[in-house]
Scaffold this active site. Structure first.
Site, short mmCIF file in Angstrom:
data_model
loop_
_atom_site.label_atom_id
_atom_site.label_comp_id
_atom_site.label_asym_id
_atom_site.label_seq_id
_atom_site.Cartn_x
_atom_site.Cartn_y
_atom_site.Cartn_z
N THR A 240 0.85 -1.20 0.00
CA THR A 240 0.00 0.00 0.00
C THR A 240 0.88 1.24 0.00
OG1 THR A 240 -1.82 -1.11 1.13
CG2 THR A 240 -1.70 1.29 1.38
N GLN B 136 -0.09 -9.79 -6.10
CA GLN B 136 -0.65 -11.14 -6.08
C GLN B 136 0.12 -12.11 -6.97
OE1 GLN B 136 -2.88 -12.24 -4.03
NE2 GLN B 136 -3.72 -10.32 -3.23
N ALA C 191 5.26 -8.66 1.20
CA ALA C 191 5.83 -9.90 1.73
C ALA C 191 4.76 -10.89 2.19
CB ALA C 191 6.75 -9.58 2.91
N HIS C 192 3.66 -10.36 2.77
CA HIS C 192 2.72 -11.30 3.40
C HIS C 192 1.82 -12.05 2.42
CE1 HIS C 192 -1.20 -8.96 3.54
NE2 HIS C 192 -0.38 -7.95 3.33
N CYS D 131 -9.97 -6.13 1.67
CA CYS D 131 -10.10 -4.70 1.90
C CYS D 131 -11.55 -4.25 1.73
CB CYS D 131 -9.21 -3.93 0.92
SG CYS D 131 -7.53 -4.52 0.97
C1 LIG Z 1 -3.27 -6.36 -5.55
C2 LIG Z 1 -2.92 -5.80 -4.21
N1 LIG Z 1 -2.22 -4.67 -4.15
C3 LIG Z 1 -1.84 -4.12 -2.98
C4 LIG Z 1 -2.20 -4.71 -1.78
C5 LIG Z 1 -1.76 -4.09 -0.49
O1 LIG Z 1 -0.75 -4.85 0.10
P1 LIG Z 1 -0.30 -4.59 1.62
O2 LIG Z 1 -1.17 -5.44 2.46
O3 LIG Z 1 1.14 -4.99 1.67
O4 LIG Z 1 -0.48 -3.14 1.88
C6 LIG Z 1 -2.96 -5.88 -1.81
C7 LIG Z 1 -3.41 -6.51 -0.54
O5 LIG Z 1 -4.47 -7.11 -0.48
C8 LIG Z 1 -3.31 -6.44 -3.05
O6 LIG Z 1 -4.02 -7.58 -3.14
#
Ligand SMILES: Cc1ncc(COP(=O)(O)O)c(C=O)c1O
Length: 407
Positions: free
Chosen positions: A95, A201, A222-223, A345
């Site tokens: 993000t 992804q 990473a997660h 989300c």
């Molecule tokens: C396509 C995509 N972009 C960005 C993110 C955001 O990742 P993070 O959890 O590391 O902020 C996600 C998380 O669900 C995602 O699926």
């Protein structure tokens, strides 16, 4: 156990309404697109760093050890992306990485000109793009087809003179559809338009090389690949400009201020190394499990969305006619199965997901869709148990199987 149900015995009284509770089922986690449990080898590598003074900018021995650990991890992430470590900026999340690129682009453009994003981008791209529009930039959203795939030519038609950034994700988090990033980047390069690719992804599930894709910025979390939460990466093409989002110390070659979270970074590095060495095996395993799942879902009278589109190997998006996803989700949760009704989300939101809306699904159809996302820990027994639970619970909600069971 990494994949065991976190609550232990489920407490049905936490939920309203009549539900069936099937404690005999083996609990299983099928929500890897929301977050993938850290591999035990990742946790093992992180633990010593959690109990240690570790500021990678300090000059003493503790600091040097931390710096060494951070750079080894960065090298692993770089190797997974077939790139140079200097091009990898560690961030607190994907993000943050997406926000950094959008905000940087706005500043560098003096908040003038056009931004083109696909309709199926993650909110961490869409919301900052909307902020740029509020700041005076023109925002164009490129549509997708019924399988969630964006047509390269339609997007490129919008990305003409005055375009300051194109954002196109590599794989969608809700339906798994892959996007024509290489084609878009090729034309944008000729036009001098920078491209941001959110590859969150895809990295760890498919081979991803930002240089081969031809993009300017690429983001990773990473997660989603078996690493810890709270760390991500922004890959930057050599020579591509970047205005840092976070200002402060000189970390990350002045591209991202803030003390590196050494334990999390170490975990990211191990997860990246495992994804590189075990990725091919994971992929074919996931594909086989998904085929088994989808064949079973169709026998039960369910429908698989975007089944013929190029997709991530681990993601399936499905619906049972007349079933509200939230009802099915709760029943599956009580039986010990973690699935999702779309992107995490958007979970809890009453509006249909923007991805399914862009795909042209009616609100009723969108509200009936669930996402099953597989990971390295899943096996055939778990998939069969999920199918049994899907059959039982969808039947309780009024679905008739397409193929009656032979007794
Ligand atoms: C396509 C995509 N972009 C960005 C993110 C955001 O990742 P993070 O959890 O590391 O902020 C996600 C998380 O669900 C995602 O699926």
């Amino acid at each position: 156990m990494v994949n065991s149900c976190p609550r232990g015995p489920v407490q049905p009284q936490h939920y309203n309404g009549p539900v069936t509770f099937a404690p005999r089922d083996r609990p299983a986690y099928f929500d890897h697109n929301a977050t993938s449990p850290p591999d035990p080898r990742v946790v093992e590598a992180m633990v010593p760093w959690l109990g240690r003074a570790a500021n990678a900018s300090a000059v003493h021995a503790w600091g040097q050890a931390a710096r060494d650990a951070v750079e080894r991890a960065r090298a692993e992430v770089a190797e997974l992306l077939a790139t140079e470590p200097a091009q990898v900026v560690l961030t607190g999340s994907a993000t943050e990485a997406n926000n950094t690129v959008l905000a940087s682009c706005g500043r560098l453009a003096g908040h003038e000109g056009r931004i083109v994003v696909s309709a199926v981008e993650h909110p961490s791209v869409l919301r900052p793009a909307e902020r740029l529009a509020a700041d005076g930039m023109e925002l164009v959203t490129a549509p997708c087809d019924g399988a969630g795939r964006v047509a390269a030519e339609a997007l490129l038609a919008a990305a003409g003179t005055g375009t300051r950034l194109v954002a196109l994700m590599l794989a969608n988090n809700e339906v798994g559809t892959l996007q024509p990033v290489g084609r878009v980047a090729e034309v944008c390069r000729e036009r001098g338009v920078p491209v941001l690719c959110d590859a969150v992804q895809a990295v760890g599930r498919l081979p991803v090389s930002p240089a081969a894709l031809g993009v300017d910025y690429l983001t990773v979390s990473a997660h989603k690949l078996g690493g810890p939460q709270g760390v991500g990466a922004l890959w930057i093409r050599r020579g591509a400009p970047l205005e840092p989002l976070l200002l402060g110390g000189r970390q990350e070659r002045r591209r991202r201020a803030g003390t590196e979270p050494v334990a999390a970074v170490v975990g990211f590095g191990v997860a990246a190394a495992l994804a590189r060495t075990e990725g091919v095996a994971r992929r074919s395993r996931c594909e086989a499990l998904r085929s088994r799942l989808e064949a079973g879902v169709e026998r039960l009278g369910g429908r698989v969305h975007a089944a013929t589109a190029p997709r991530l190997p681990n993601t399936t998006h499905l619906a049972f006619p007349g079933v509200v996803a939230a009802d099915l989700l709760i029943r599956l949760d009580l039986a010990g199965f973690a699935v999702s009704n779309g992107s995490a989300c958007a979970a809890g939101a009453t509006a249909p997901s923007h991805v399914l809306a862009a795909m042209g699904l009616e609100p009723r159809e969108a509200a009936g869709s669930i996402r099953v996302s597989l990971g390295p820990g899943n096996d055939e027994t778990e998939v069969d148990a999920l199918l049994a639970a899907l059959g039982r619970e969808s039947a309780a909600l009024g679905v008739r199987p397409a193929v009656e069971e032979v007794r």
